[in-house]
Design a protein around this motif. Sequence first.
Motif, PDB file in Angstrom:
ATOM      1  N   UNK A 256      51.323  43.760  34.384  1.00 57.44           N
ATOM      2  CA  UNK A 256      52.320  42.825  33.850  1.00 57.44           C
ATOM      3  C   UNK A 256      52.417  41.617  34.776  1.00 57.44           C
ATOM      4  N   UNK A 257      52.334  40.432  34.205  1.00 59.10           N
ATOM      5  CA  UNK A 257      52.387  39.198  34.981  1.00 59.10           C
ATOM      6  C   UNK A 257      53.822  38.794  35.259  1.00 59.10           C
ATOM      7  N   UNK A 258      53.958  37.791  36.124  1.00 56.89           N
ATOM      8  CA  UNK A 258      55.291  37.311  36.484  1.00 56.89           C
ATOM      9  C   UNK A 258      56.011  36.669  35.304  1.00 56.89           C
ATOM     10  N   UNK A 259      55.261  36.190  34.319  1.00 60.64           N
ATOM     11  CA  UNK A 259      55.886  35.557  33.149  1.00 60.64           C
ATOM     12  C   UNK A 259      56.134  36.563  32.031  1.00 60.64           C
ATOM     13  N   UNK A 260      55.780  37.815  32.271  1.00 58.61           N
ATOM     14  CA  UNK A 260      56.054  38.854  31.292  1.00 58.61           C
ATOM     15  C   UNK A 260      54.927  39.157  30.334  1.00 58.61           C
ATOM     16  N   UNK A 261      53.834  38.375  30.399  1.00 61.28           N
ATOM     17  CA  UNK A 261      52.688  38.626  29.528  1.00 61.28           C
ATOM     18  C   UNK A 261      51.805  39.686  30.170  1.00 61.28           C
ATOM     19  N   UNK A 262      51.537  40.734  29.440  1.00 59.54           N
ATOM     20  CA  UNK A 262      50.668  41.789  29.945  1.00 59.54           C
ATOM     21  C   UNK A 262      49.207  41.417  29.736  1.00 59.54           C
ATOM     22  N   UNK A 263      48.349  41.972  30.548  1.00 59.85           N
ATOM     23  CA  UNK A 263      46.911  41.839  30.323  1.00 59.85           C
ATOM     24  C   UNK A 263      46.580  42.334  28.910  1.00 59.85           C
ATOM     25  N   UNK A 264      45.637  41.690  28.247  1.00 63.81           N
ATOM     26  CA  UNK A 264      45.403  41.972  26.828  1.00 63.81           C
ATOM     27  C   UNK A 264      43.913  42.016  26.507  1.00 63.81           C
ATOM     28  N   UNK A 265      43.574  42.725  25.450  1.00 56.42           N
ATOM     29  CA  UNK A 265      42.212  42.743  24.940  1.00 56.42           C
ATOM     30  C   UNK A 265      41.896  41.364  24.388  1.00 56.42           C
ATOM     31  N   UNK A 266      40.731  40.822  24.754  1.00 54.30           N
ATOM     32  CA  UNK A 266      40.435  39.405  24.504  1.00 54.30           C
ATOM     33  C   UNK A 266      39.153  39.276  23.691  1.00 54.30           C
TER      34      UNK A 266
END
Length: 417
Positions: A302-312
């Motif tokens: 989880x990033x500091x901005x709240x966006x989790x790593x995602x399938x791209x």
Amino acid sequence: MKTLFLSVCLFMASLTAGAQTRYSQEMADSQGKQWTHGKNWDYVNGLVAKSLLNLCEQYQYADWTTRYYEWAKAYADNAINPDGTFKNFKKGNIDNINSGKVLFALYKHEKALDEKNGTHNADRYKKAADYLHNYLVNEYSRIQNGDAKGCFFHKDIYPNQMWLDGLYMGAAFYAEWQGEFDPDNAGAWSDIANQFKSVNRHTYDKDKQLNYHAWSYDPDDANSFWANKTEPFKGCSKEFWGRAMGWYFAALVDVLENMPQSHPDYAELKQITLQVAKGLERWQDKESGTWYQLLQYDDSYKSKCGIANYLESSASSMFTYAYLKGIRLGILPDSFAGVAEKAYQGLLKTFVTKNEDGTINLNQSCRSAGLGPAKDPSRDGSADYYLCGKDVTIVNNEGKAIGPFIMASLEYELKNK
């Protein structure tokens, strides 16, 4: 929920339709024109145009007189004068070389038409390709010292930096030009191989089995503020970005397709390709068969901005293309067939959705990402940057995913015809 439902429905339809479903053509019909017709000379538009020409070549649609060919041709003609000069070519950026890959297919096809009809339309494409080749080889900025001497800058605004992206943009075009017009020039092939050997030597992490996004020969330069200042991996950026590895993997396969197998560097480039394939196999998501934006993490990051790593989707499409093509050409062993099959089915299941009008989408791509320069300290190469950066947003129907998806689909359809 609606998007997920449509994705599942489309995937289930693909299982019943099997090889009869040409997702290459469906994606081209749905998204191809908006990325090519009348567009400016840009590596993204050129990537999609190249995929459309590959589609024409594989299926020989009505002697190529189709909308796909016309879109790609209009894209090139929008940038090139009748005498083969460029209308507004911007120097100092290796990305602007990539679109030149469309010129080879246009030249060959238009030359055949010239011979048949007594016209003279093909020369412009050869002259434009020659211009790009000569500019890249003889004028473009290179590292002048050290064990990476002779390697291309990524851009003039990034002095003494090599990014994995640039191997697809510059070296792969260079190799296709050599393969078409000067295949016996051993020195040129050595120059091309040096790009890959150098970047691999500096960016490969044998423990993670991945390559860092970029490397700077001069990590103390202000534009390389993102680079490690000490060993290990001095000069490298901090993370393993999916799309950068995708550009790199695709470039290796494309270069080896053109490179004479008798050249002394062929075996080493083939070994590097195998190294990349093994590393990506390790980090392939076991459930979906696709890959994450940041390769060494899953969605628990989880990033500091709240966006989790995602399938791209762009990286996943590039990897799928490179696996399938590498196996077909004998560059990679058949033992990777299961990885490639799972990856392609994963593309359909995870990222492709269908609209009410029958067109399809390719979802969940990273719009953009980069490192620096000094005037943009937010692009620092951290994991949070690749998830939260102001230029790093999640988008749908991104050309950097559309082109590789069409290419991956063509390889899959060729295998299953």
